[in-house]
Design a protein around this motif. Structure first.
Motif, PDB file in Angstrom:
ATOM      1  N   ILE A 104      37.829  37.959  47.336  1.00  0.00           N
ATOM      2  CA  ILE A 104      38.795  38.938  47.837  1.00  0.00           C
ATOM      3  C   ILE A 104      40.156  38.651  47.208  1.00  0.00           C
ATOM      4  N   HIS A 105      40.527  37.373  47.152  1.00  0.00           N
ATOM      5  CA  HIS A 105      41.807  37.013  46.527  1.00  0.00           C
ATOM      6  C   HIS A 105      41.814  37.374  45.041  1.00  0.00           C
ATOM      7  N   LYS A 106      40.721  37.092  44.387  1.00  0.00           N
ATOM      8  CA  LYS A 106      40.625  37.377  42.947  1.00  0.00           C
ATOM      9  C   LYS A 106      40.804  38.865  42.661  1.00  0.00           C
ATOM     10  N   TYR A 107      40.279  39.696  43.534  1.00  0.00           N
ATOM     11  CA  TYR A 107      40.267  41.135  43.255  1.00  0.00           C
ATOM     12  C   TYR A 107      41.501  41.880  43.772  1.00  0.00           C
ATOM     13  N   ILE A 108      42.498  41.171  44.290  1.00  0.00           N
ATOM     14  CA  ILE A 108      43.706  41.877  44.720  1.00  0.00           C
ATOM     15  C   ILE A 108      44.445  42.484  43.526  1.00  0.00           C
ATOM     16  N   TYR A 109      44.139  42.000  42.320  1.00  0.00           N
ATOM     17  CA  TYR A 109      44.783  42.546  41.127  1.00  0.00           C
ATOM     18  C   TYR A 109      43.960  43.692  40.527  1.00  0.00           C
ATOM     19  N   LYS A 110      42.655  43.586  40.648  1.00  0.00           N
ATOM     20  CA  LYS A 110      41.799  44.651  40.134  1.00  0.00           C
ATOM     21  C   LYS A 110      41.671  45.806  41.126  1.00  0.00           C
ATOM     22  N   LEU A 111      41.782  45.486  42.400  1.00  0.00           N
ATOM     23  CA  LEU A 111      41.725  46.509  43.456  1.00  0.00           C
ATOM     24  C   LEU A 111      42.967  46.328  44.322  1.00  0.00           C
ATOM     25  N   PRO A 112      44.093  46.913  43.916  1.00  0.00           N
ATOM     26  CA  PRO A 112      45.372  46.686  44.593  1.00  0.00           C
ATOM     27  C   PRO A 112      45.371  46.991  46.082  1.00  0.00           C
ATOM     28  N   VAL A 113      44.448  47.840  46.536  1.00  0.00           N
ATOM     29  CA  VAL A 113      44.392  48.142  47.961  1.00  0.00           C
ATOM     30  C   VAL A 113      44.143  46.881  48.788  1.00  0.00           C
ATOM     31  N   LEU A 114      43.551  45.854  48.168  1.00  0.00           N
ATOM     32  CA  LEU A 114      43.259  44.620  48.885  1.00  0.00           C
ATOM     33  C   LEU A 114      44.493  43.744  49.078  1.00  0.00           C
ATOM     34  N   LYS A 115      45.505  43.967  48.260  1.00  0.00           N
ATOM     35  CA  LYS A 115      46.649  43.045  48.257  1.00  0.00           C
ATOM     36  C   LYS A 115      47.330  42.981  49.614  1.00  0.00           C
ATOM     37  N   SER A 116      47.521  44.123  50.247  1.00  0.00           N
ATOM     38  CA  SER A 116      48.251  44.145  51.520  1.00  0.00           C
ATOM     39  C   SER A 116      47.400  43.700  52.707  1.00  0.00           C
ATOM     40  N   VAL A 117      46.084  43.671  52.536  1.00  0.00           N
ATOM     41  CA  VAL A 117      45.206  43.355  53.673  1.00  0.00           C
ATOM     42  C   VAL A 117      44.412  42.075  53.474  1.00  0.00           C
ATOM     43  N   GLU A 118      44.581  41.428  52.326  1.00  0.00           N
ATOM     44  CA  GLU A 118      43.732  40.286  51.965  1.00  0.00           C
ATOM     45  C   GLU A 118      43.622  39.248  53.075  1.00  0.00           C
ATOM     46  N   LYS A 119      44.746  38.717  53.523  1.00  0.00           N
ATOM     47  CA  LYS A 119      44.719  37.606  54.477  1.00  0.00           C
ATOM     48  C   LYS A 119      44.108  38.023  55.801  1.00  0.00           C
ATOM     49  N   GLU A 120      44.477  39.195  56.279  1.00  0.00           N
ATOM     50  CA  GLU A 120      43.950  39.650  57.562  1.00  0.00           C
ATOM     51  C   GLU A 120      42.465  39.970  57.472  1.00  0.00           C
ATOM     52  N   LEU A 121      42.046  40.559  56.366  1.00  0.00           N
ATOM     53  CA  LEU A 121      40.626  40.871  56.171  1.00  0.00           C
ATOM     54  C   LEU A 121      39.790  39.604  56.144  1.00  0.00           C
ATOM     55  N   VAL A 122      40.249  38.600  55.412  1.00  0.00           N
ATOM     56  CA  VAL A 122      39.522  37.329  55.336  1.00  0.00           C
ATOM     57  C   VAL A 122      39.473  36.664  56.707  1.00  0.00           C
ATOM     58  N   GLU A 123      40.578  36.705  57.451  1.00  0.00           N
ATOM     59  CA  GLU A 123      40.588  36.108  58.786  1.00  0.00           C
ATOM     60  C   GLU A 123      39.658  36.863  59.727  1.00  0.00           C
TER      61      GLU A 123
END
Length: 218
Positions: A104-123
């Motif tokens: 998920i962290h790796k793909y925050i650059y390829k899929l920018p939609v993940l950048k704002s939700v990464e930490k909360e999604l993983v938690e």
């Protein structure tokens, strides 16, 4: 919109396919909290006889709009626990959660939609896996108290077929079912008593039995 798809590749005598289907319920969390995620997660779990030359991988397929996570696990880890679904869940969690969070962290650059939700999604995924006994909690303990809020049918799914199952009638003529599961590789046990009330098995009590470790000193 479909949020999660599951595939698997493992021998039928272990429960990788059944356990991996837990993740379909994570779709509800994505639907409720992460509507901005506009792609599908495709999780593939493979428990293979040999992992030589085979690595877990992740790829985004733009034409079908899914993020595929193909997780490779050695079958040797599962084989000692063919009849222990609790341990199989723990093996799945040990492999899956680090793989999921890292990618998920790796793909925050390829899929920018993940950048704002990464930490909360993983938690949220971590908490979901704790509830489904894939991971221990912050104290290193597995949340066996989930039995208090789970149906009888869901407990059979979580813990697998019990090592022991006994039926009887109590003094009031109500059917009683006593179950015992092996919950880890130390042979510790979870026992539970259910009563058949209104045609449903309802939990009355449960207990975790810790095996004493033999002391050979002296």
């Amino acid at each position: 919109m479909e949020r999660i798809r599951i595939t698997s590749d493992s021998p039928g005598y272990i429960k990788v396919s059944d356990i991996s289907n837990d993740l379909k319920d994570f779709s509800g969390i994505i639907e409720t909290k992460y509507s901005e995620i506009d792609f599908v997660f495709l999780f593939c779990f493979r428990a293979l006889y040999s992992t030589v030359g085979i690595r877990s991988k992740v790829r985004y397929e733009k034409d079908v709009n899914w993020l595929g996570m193909d997780l490779i696990m050695p079958l040797d880890e599962f084989n000692p626990y063919k009849d222990n679904v609790s341990m199989q869940r723990r093996i799945m969690g040990k492999h899956f959660f680090p793989f999921f969070s890292a990618n998920i962290h790796k793909y925050i650059y390829k899929l920018p939609v993940l950048k704002s939700v990464e930490k909360e999604l993983v938690e949220d995924m971590r908490l979901f896996l704790i509830e489904n006994l894939w991971l221990p909690n912050e104290n290193g303990q597995y949340k066996l108290s989930v039995i208090e809020t789970s149906s009888y049918e869901h407990c059979i799914k979580l813990f697998g077929n019990p090592k022991e199952k006994r039926f009887a009638d109590n003094e009031q003529g109500i059917k009683v079912q006593d179950l015992t599961w092996i919950i880890d590789d130390s042979k510790n046990e979870l026992s539970a008593t259910y009563l058949l009330i209104d045609k449903k098995w309802q939990l009355q009590k449960y207990q975790v039995r810790i095996k004493e470790v033999a002391n050979n000193a002296g």
